[in-house]
Scaffold this active site. Structure first.
Site, PDB file in Angstrom:
ATOM      1  N   HIS A  69       0.816  -1.207   0.000  1.00 30.40           N
ATOM      2  CA  HIS A  69       0.000   0.000   0.000  1.00 30.40           C
ATOM      3  C   HIS A  69       0.853   1.262   0.000  1.00 30.40           C
ATOM      4  O   HIS A  69       0.496   2.258  -0.639  1.00 30.40           O
ATOM      5  CB  HIS A  69      -0.922  -0.003   1.221  1.00 30.40           C
ATOM      6  CG  HIS A  69      -1.979   1.049   1.195  1.00 30.40           C
ATOM      7  ND1 HIS A  69      -3.148   0.906   0.498  1.00 30.40           N
ATOM      8  CD2 HIS A  69      -2.038   2.270   1.773  1.00 30.40           C
ATOM      9  CE1 HIS A  69      -3.892   1.983   0.647  1.00 30.40           C
ATOM     10  NE2 HIS A  69      -3.236   2.838   1.417  1.00 30.40           N
ATOM     11  N   HIS A 118      -9.934   3.112   0.190  1.00 27.09           N
ATOM     12  CA  HIS A 118     -10.050   2.625   1.568  1.00 27.09           C
ATOM     13  C   HIS A 118     -10.961   1.407   1.532  1.00 27.09           C
ATOM     14  O   HIS A 118     -11.967   1.332   2.232  1.00 27.09           O
ATOM     15  CB  HIS A 118     -10.594   3.719   2.490  1.00 27.09           C
ATOM     16  CG  HIS A 118      -9.794   3.883   3.733  1.00 27.09           C
ATOM     17  ND1 HIS A 118     -10.343   4.011   4.990  1.00 27.09           N
ATOM     18  CD2 HIS A 118      -8.458   3.921   3.923  1.00 27.09           C
ATOM     19  CE1 HIS A 118      -9.388   4.146   5.889  1.00 27.09           C
ATOM     20  NE2 HIS A 118      -8.236   4.087   5.265  1.00 27.09           N
ATOM     21  N   ASN A 119     -10.550   0.434   0.720  1.00 26.14           N
ATOM     22  CA  ASN A 119     -11.419  -0.685   0.382  1.00 26.14           C
ATOM     23  C   ASN A 119     -11.577  -1.692   1.514  1.00 26.14           C
ATOM     24  O   ASN A 119     -12.683  -1.942   1.993  1.00 26.14           O
ATOM     25  CB  ASN A 119     -10.886  -1.398  -0.864  1.00 26.14           C
ATOM     26  CG  ASN A 119     -10.784  -0.477  -2.066  1.00 26.14           C
ATOM     27  OD1 ASN A 119     -11.472   0.539  -2.138  1.00 26.14           O
ATOM     28  ND2 ASN A 119      -9.928  -0.815  -3.009  1.00 26.14           N
ATOM     29  N   ASP A 140      -4.612  14.944   2.782  1.00 23.78           N
ATOM     30  CA  ASP A 140      -3.641  14.991   1.682  1.00 23.78           C
ATOM     31  C   ASP A 140      -3.739  16.318   0.936  1.00 23.78           C
ATOM     32  O   ASP A 140      -2.721  16.924   0.575  1.00 23.78           O
ATOM     33  CB  ASP A 140      -3.899  13.841   0.698  1.00 23.78           C
ATOM     34  CG  ASP A 140      -3.250  12.544   1.139  1.00 23.78           C
ATOM     35  OD1 ASP A 140      -2.336  12.592   1.981  1.00 23.78           O
ATOM     36  OD2 ASP A 140      -3.661  11.478   0.649  1.00 23.78           O
ATOM     37  N   GLN A 338      -6.328   8.949  13.340  1.00 21.38           N
ATOM     38  CA  GLN A 338      -6.665   9.991  12.378  1.00 21.38           C
ATOM     39  C   GLN A 338      -6.459  11.403  12.937  1.00 21.38           C
ATOM     40  O   GLN A 338      -6.118  11.584  14.096  1.00 21.38           O
ATOM     41  CB  GLN A 338      -8.113   9.816  11.939  1.00 21.38           C
ATOM     42  CG  GLN A 338      -8.362   8.511  11.213  1.00 21.38           C
ATOM     43  CD  GLN A 338      -7.702   8.455   9.859  1.00 21.38           C
ATOM     44  OE1 GLN A 338      -8.139   9.100   8.905  1.00 21.38           O
ATOM     45  NE2 GLN A 338      -6.634   7.690   9.741  1.00 21.38           N
TER      46      GLN A 338
END
EC number: 6.3.5.3
Length: 763
Positions: A69, A118-119, A140, A338
């Site tokens: 990733h 974000h699978n 981002d 996060q």
């Protein structure tokens, strides 16, 4: 843990399972490096780089940063084409390699945009997986120096009537809406596609657009010896550990994943504070470099900032504010909690930086400094636990040239075209077919989903779902704006990944042009199965080659994006699904072109060539459950000409409505234009075409436009000069869709068929 006490620490930490136990090259069963997602040869390379065994913290950093990733180790050799074949572009300001690409849109403005996946997290924990996907892509964009202004969400799920789709989809939609709405960002577009191939592996891709002035662009680098490293935002917790190295870089077992701790937990209100705090910091020119903390957390932020900078970095890890005081240093480095950012700040500006953070109630802590060396050194309560060359962590990971081969079944698949399938005959059967298709999940009205999103917050949304592209006003005085569209047809890519990827770009490009915006640049999210499967790697290689070739012809450079591998359950991979986002600029958003037929009496024109191209179509899928043959032809030069005509028609006031032809062909385009505008249409199909082909073919490079009678001659002359086929096929009129000589359907009946499926499945 000091470097000279590794062996003792290894004994002390066996219960945590971080250090490799046994000689290099030992069997990987139960080996901590294998449990972290590293292969034996990768571990051996780390030992060679360091000339010793890694500490547990170093092993944690390499494991996440060398994951598929983060490192793109299986895709790098193919992604290079996007640079090697990149068309010359005066608009490109920042390209591949940064948090997001940046393009010049005129008047001193720059726009940054990017799409990411974000699978797997969204399958494990639908709400939080999707919510933090939005949060990550927003950061981002923020890290580039821009104010985020809009988001989009290309989504793919299993069959609409499958029980697990009913579990996953509502949570994903709630997560996207809940996070984006709380941030005050309009959701202006995207896709929702259903196909059994995504059962157990949905695709949740997220795109964000941001706006800034040219001088506001910021890059992720740590420069200036003595400058300080400040971590600010939320406290670090235990969520998201292993998210990129384990959850996002592994194939799901047939029984599904059990990796809930690897899913991040989001707090949109904290992110909103972080956005406003960061923008104020930018406005006062307080940072020399900045990086968001997303995948791989502090491991990524510290190593990438140091690697891209001019020196080294020293970090005091025990100064990191924690939500959980029991976290080990390895866990702190791997955590993907996060709403966190990392900034490089000159010593004289630190006090002001901290004041602004306090004003916004954002925790900010100095955790390190930029050094004049070439090492990333991390300390834990005074003991050195990491001492690595940062480039080996961030930018010099493994590069695999994985074997790839055309699957043995590809020839048989392509030979099984849709030509042999039984077709509707006569008006009654054509009418029934249209109603069946427009009421199928993939063509049905998606407002049950999009109504959960705020599409107009901030007041600058010009176009949003279900328009061909979302459009945002950039400047309120001049009405400068940008349009964005995402597209990707996994069925076409399964039939031919090279052509399928080009068709995805062509449709997104065409969607932007139908609004009147000039396409400028591309971002992509390449979703595929396991790279360890030569057949999947062939699909990836072909799709990448096709996309790079098409971007070169259309003059739209790829500015960045994302690769998502291991999208499969057991041995069953998803269809190859490159999702392509195209951004375009429009000088005056008041001249934009919507899709709906708004004025009775206007002439409906069909632009482009219609051929008998039904393989991979919605009709083949819905009517027969069939997938086989070859996808529609793609003519990129024709797409350029069509775009020029649509843009000129919008700019010069010749076009009142425009809609591209794609899924469902002319029939679905007419349904959507009629329902969106609230007016019917009388249509005369071209005599040279079989009515069924004319209505349901999915030939590319086509659009319908509605033009005032006074502009018909001027518009058709413009088409003829450019050698673009144009045919008058009807007029906007009444409250029915009438295909003359075949059938008539009232708008109420169309709306009922089109709006029912998603509400019936999920309401």
């Amino acid at each position: 843990m000091t470097l000279d006490t590794v062996d003792k620490a290894k004994d002390d930490s066996k219960d945590r399972g971080w250090l490799q136990d046994g000689p290099v090259g030992a069997h990987t069963f139960g080996q901590p490096y294998a449990e972290l997602g590293l292969k034996t040869d990768e571990y051996e390379r780390i030992v060679t780089i360091l000339d010793r065994r890694p500490t547990s913290s170093e092993l944690a950093m390499y494991s996440v940063m060398w994951s598929e990733h983060c490192s793109y180790k299986s895709s790098k050799v193919h992604l290079r084409q996007f640079g090697e074949k990149a068309p010359a572009s005066d608009a490109m300001l920042v390209g591949i390699g940064e948090n997001a690409g940046v393009v010049d849109v005129g008047q001193g403005y720059a726009v940054t945009f990017k799409v990411e996946s974000h699978n797997h997290p969204s399958y494990v924990e639908p709400y939080q997986g999707a919510a933090t996907g939005i949060g990550g892509i927003v950061r981002d964009i923020l890290a580039m120096g821009a104010r985020p202004v809009a988001v989009m969400d290309p989504l793919r799920f299993g069959a609409a009537d499958h029980p697990d789709t009913r579990r996953v989809l509502p949570g994903v939609v709630s997560g996207i809406g809940g996070y984006g709405n709380c941030l005050g960002l309009p959701n202006i577009g995207g896709e929702v596609v259903f196909d059994p191939c995504y059962q157990g592996n949905p695709l949740v891709n997220a795109l964000c657009v941001g706006v800034m002035k040219h001088e506001d662009i910021h890059l992720a680098k740590a420069s200036g010896t003595g400058n300080l490293v400040i971590l600010y935002g939320a406290r670090t917790g235990g969520d998201g550990i292993g998210g990129v190295s384990v959850l996002a870089s592994e194939t799901f077992d047939a029984d599904g994943p059990a990796k809930r701790p690897a899913v991040q937990v989001g707090d949109p209100f904290q992110e909103k504070l972080l956005i406003e705090c960061t923008l104020e910091v930018f406005a006062e020119d307080l940072v020399t470099g900045i990086q968001d903390l997303g995948g791989a957390g502090l491991s990524c932020a510290t190593s990438e900032l140091a690697s891209a900078g001019s020196g080294g970095m020293r970090v005091e890890l025990d100064k990191v504010p924690l939500r959980d005081a029991t976290l080990a240093p390895e866990e702190i480095l791997m955590s993907e909690s996060q709403e966190r950012m990392c900034a490089i700040v000159e010593p004289g500006k630190v006090d002001r930086f901290l004041e602004i953070c306090a004003k916004w109630d954002v925790i900010a802590t100095v955790i390190g400094e930029v050094t004049d060396g070439d090492r990333l050194e991390i300390f834990w309560h005074g003991e050195k636990i990491v001492d690595v060359p940062p480039r080996t962590v961030a930018h010099e990971g493994p590069v695999y040239e994985r074997p790839f081969a055309r699957p043995e079944w590809q020839d048989a698949l392509q030979a099984d075209g849709a030509e042999h399938l039984p077709r509707p005959q006569g008006g009654d059967e054509l009418r029934a077919t249209l109603l069946k298709l427009t009421g199928s999940p993939n063509l049905a009205d998606k407002s049950w989903i999009t109504d959960q999103y705020d599409r107009y917050v901030l007041g600058n949304t010009v176009l949003a779902q279900p328009e061909d592209a979302g459009m945002i006003r950039v400047d309120e005085e001049t009405n400068l704006g940008v349009a964005v569209s995402t597209d990707g047809n996994g069925r076409f890519c399964k039939l031919d990944p090279y052509t399928g990827a080009q068709l995805a770009l062509a449709e997104a490009y065409r969607n932007v042009a139908t609004t009147g915006a000039r396409p400028l640049a591309v971002t992509d999210c390449l979703n595929f199965g396991s790279p360890e499967d030569p057949g999947v790697m062939w699909q990836f290689a072909e799709a990448t080659r096709g996309l790079a070739d098409a971007c070169q012809i259309l003059g739209t450079p790829v500015t960045g994006g994302n690769v998502s591998f291991y999208n499969q359950t057991g041995e069953t991979a998803i269809h190859p699904t490159p999702v392509v986002g195209v951004l375009g600029v429009i000088d005056d958003v008041t001249r934009r072109t919507p899709i709906g037929f708004r004025e009775e009496g206007q002439i409906i024109l069909l632009l482009g060539d219609t051929r008998e191209e039904l393989s991979g179509s919605v009709w083949a899928d819905v009517a027969h459950g069939h997938l086989g043959g070859r996808p529609p032809q793609v003519d990129l030069e024709r797409e350029r000409v069509l775009a020029e005509v649509l843009i000129a028609g919008s700019r010069d006031g010749m076009v009142d409505a425009a809609h591209d032809l794609a899924d469902g062909g002319l029939a679905q385009a007419l349904v959507e234009a009629c329902l969106r505008g609230g007016n019917g249409a009388r249509i005369v199909l071209p005599e040279e075409l079989d009515p069924f082909v004319a209505l349901f073919s999915e030939s590319a490079g086509r659009a319908i436009v509605a033009v005032p009678r006074s502009e018909e001659l001027r518009f058709t002359d413009m088409c003829k000069v450019r050698h673009l086929p144009v045919a008058r096929i009807g007029v906007v009129d009444g409250e029915t869709l009438e295909i003359q000589g075949q059938f008539t359907i009232g708008l109420d009946e169309l709306k009922a068929a089109n709006s029912a499926p998603l509400r019936d499945f999920f309401a």
